[in-house]
Design an enzyme around this catalytic site. Sequence first.
Site: not given
Length: 305
Positions: A105, A132, A135, A220, A260, A288
């Site tokens: 990450r 990402h 996700q 988001d 998310c 996830r």
Amino acid sequence: MATRHFLTLLDLSPEELDYLIQRAITIKDGLKKEGPVYTPMANRTLAMIFEKSSTRTRVSFETAMAQFGGHALFLSSRDTQLGRGEPIGDTARVLSEMVDGVMIRTFAHSDIEAFADASSVPVINALTDDYHPCQLLADVMTWTECRGSVKGKTAVWIGDGNNMCHSWINAARQFDFTLRICCPEGYEPDSEIVAAAGGRVSIHRDPQEAVLGADLVTTDVWASMGQEEEQLKREADFAGYQVNEAMLDKASDDVIFLHCLPAHRGEEISMGLLDDPRAVVWQEAGNRLHAQKALLEFLMLGRQD
């Protein structure tokens, strides 16, 4: 099996991604019925390199490896030689001699590409400034659980053309659905990523029109990690782009809402939206774990048909 990496959704074929979604659902069902008895990764180690903060990503990957009988090793830039200037390729080669996979990450997507180029074990993108993809595995899994096949359906992204938006664009390509992106001028996603998706993706300015008849709506935060100093400007620029219950009323009767997380109530979403039955964000967050289990299994052990 040749080493496979997962840096974007485009690293796997549509058929492989479909397999991952169904495999994740199967793994989830088994966990709910029998508990964590499926342990195919005994004595395997996943190195987890974090240069950005995390809640869901760290917990889900660490729990996945524990439930699979393996081990997850947390590494921050403060704890490794990367933070002291060791070349990315050197770190990748060293870790390849010691672990079975690496999850990263970080900031620049080019850094994770350089790491993967030098790695002989699978590398997983757990978020960069551009993408990402993990996700999106959880998101498409959730959409599939709630409404069946996503092929031919319509999703709407409302907000910044950021890394999540880029991954939604790639998802539209790979899972064959239509994506409407609704953002203010100056906040569009990367034009090359949009162009590569062809007719599946379109850009819109009016969120009230963009959501009409949509099967899924998602958004988001307006200021992502590293953009906090832009918060006030972004709040002004995104005025009118808040997703709320009335906006969902204009979508399909069986619309679902995803986010998310973390969410900023009163900004990109209304104060009560996450309590609306059309919002399935807690299921999405939990997925996830299961989607990443399927991904880890696929990259380290291959298909389990």
